[in-house]
Design a protein around this motif. Structure first.
Motif, PDB file in Angstrom:
ATOM      1  N   ALA A 153      53.576 -56.287  83.492  1.00  0.00           N
ATOM      2  CA  ALA A 153      53.910 -56.285  81.881  1.00  0.00           C
ATOM      3  C   ALA A 153      55.654 -56.264  82.145  1.00  0.00           C
ATOM      4  CB  ALA A 153      53.258 -55.535  81.265  1.00  0.00           C
ATOM      5  N   GLU A 158      57.356 -58.996  83.888  1.00  0.00           N
ATOM      6  CA  GLU A 158      57.328 -60.167  83.023  1.00  0.00           C
ATOM      7  C   GLU A 158      58.287 -60.299  81.830  1.00  0.00           C
ATOM      8  OE1 GLU A 158      55.623 -62.952  83.765  1.00  0.00           O
ATOM      9  OE2 GLU A 158      53.883 -62.123  85.312  1.00  0.00           O
ATOM     10  N   THR A 159      58.343 -58.816  81.204  1.00  0.00           N
ATOM     11  CA  THR A 159      59.343 -58.650  80.056  1.00  0.00           C
ATOM     12  C   THR A 159      60.827 -58.954  80.708  1.00  0.00           C
ATOM     13  OG1 THR A 159      57.925 -57.157  79.504  1.00  0.00           O
ATOM     14  CG2 THR A 159      60.141 -56.853  78.865  1.00  0.00           C
ATOM     15  N   ALA A 169      55.765 -56.839  76.306  1.00  0.00           N
ATOM     16  CA  ALA A 169      55.789 -57.945  76.968  1.00  0.00           C
ATOM     17  C   ALA A 169      55.033 -59.269  76.273  1.00  0.00           C
ATOM     18  CB  ALA A 169      54.797 -57.835  78.387  1.00  0.00           C
ATOM     19  N   LEU A 200      48.659 -61.631  79.698  1.00  0.00           N
ATOM     20  CA  LEU A 200      49.305 -60.550  78.817  1.00  0.00           C
ATOM     21  C   LEU A 200      48.256 -59.966  77.856  1.00  0.00           C
ATOM     22  CD1 LEU A 200      52.809 -61.394  78.557  1.00  0.00           C
ATOM     23  CD2 LEU A 200      52.061 -59.532  80.082  1.00  0.00           C
TER      24      LEU A 200
END
Ligand SMILES: Cc1cc2nc3c(=O)[nH]c(=O)nc-3n(C[C@H](O)[C@H](O)[C@H](O)COP(=O)(O)OP(=O)(O)OC[C@H]3O[C@@H](n4cnc5c(N)ncnc54)[C@H](O)[C@@H]3O)c2cc1C
Length: 220
Positions: A72, A75-76, A158, A173
């Protein structure tokens, strides 16, 4: 599962996910009778066996959530850097950078609770009916409470940074958030683990007072 009287009534969804192929189901047991060969260990020790399975089970759920949370945060950072709004990257807007840093703090703390619980479990006697030591029980309760909360914080950020896409099944997510939220309930809700911890804390202090009766005197 083949015994007469065992019926899988219907599959159940968890937050809309069916978790196939293992899944969760409503199951009915009607006058089920099993032979001696179905005994996993000694008669009357089923609860102890179940408890022993639940300890490592809780740990593997938490370890998995640490992995989800790392994903997460990655990806954030990716989307938060690439996506521009109001002439800036998302991470440079509205306190997002600080939220990201706070997630890292929460995640590293949670990971340490997982590692501590794993180390405590490694010290146990691996006899099938042996009880978990209090230190292992305590460490497991701590990691079972801390990790889903840290994971929720990371996944929430995220999802938010991914905007509408974060809620969709195009990204993993939403499913990972559902798993983190579910873990605050399954294998014992937070409240029950908190109760265990509080009891241990009070028991420890009660023992200390017996050894040193003067300590904790309400007049002091
Ligand atoms: C998808 C899924 C998977 C599951 N997998 C497993 C599994 O693998 N192994 C397993 O053993 N169980 C499993 N469970 C069961 C899960 O542990 C129970 O759902 C959970 O313990 C809550 O019990 P309950 O659903 O009967 O709700 P209730 O017992 O009615 O509890 C409802 C709520 O009451 C509150 N509460 C309960 N006790 C206290 C307390 N002492 N103090 C304060 N508040 C309290 C909590 O907020 C709790 O969430 C699973 C459940 C789900 C939904």
């Amino acid at each position: 599962m083949d015994a007469p009287g065992v019926e899988v009534v219907r599959p159940l969804m968890v937050f809309g996910y069916d978790d196939a192929p293992h899944g969760h189901a409503e199951t009915a047991f009607t006058n089920v009778r099993l032979g001696d060969d179905a005994l996993l260990w000694k008669e009357g020790h089923g609860f102890a066996l179940a408890q022993n399975r639940l300890g490592p089970g809780r740990l593997h759920h938490c370890a998995r959530l640490v992995g989800h949370s790392e994903r997460a945060l990655r990806e954030t950072v990716r989307r938060g850097t690439l996506r521009q709004a109001f002439g800036k990257s998302l991470l440079d807007l509205g306190g997002n950078e600080e939220r990201l840093a706070r997630c890292r703090v929460a995640l590293n703390q949670a990971r340490l609770t997982v590692l501590t619980a794993a180390a405590e479990l490694d010290l146990r006697d691996h006899h099938p009916g042996s009880k978990l030591r209090p230190k292992a029980l305590e460490a497991l309760a701590v990691c079972k409470i801390a990790t889903p909360r840290a994971a929720e914080e990371c996944l929430d950020l995220a999802v938010q940074i991914h905007g509408g896409g974060g809620l969709s099944s195009d990204h993993p997510l939403a499913a990972m958030w559902a798993a983190a939220r579910t873990l605050r309930l399954v294998d014992g809700p937070d409240e029950v683990h908190l109760r265990t911890l509080a009891k241990m804390e009070r028991k420890r202090e009660k023992k200390a007072l017996q050894v040193h009766p003067g300590v904790g005197n309400p007049r002091l």
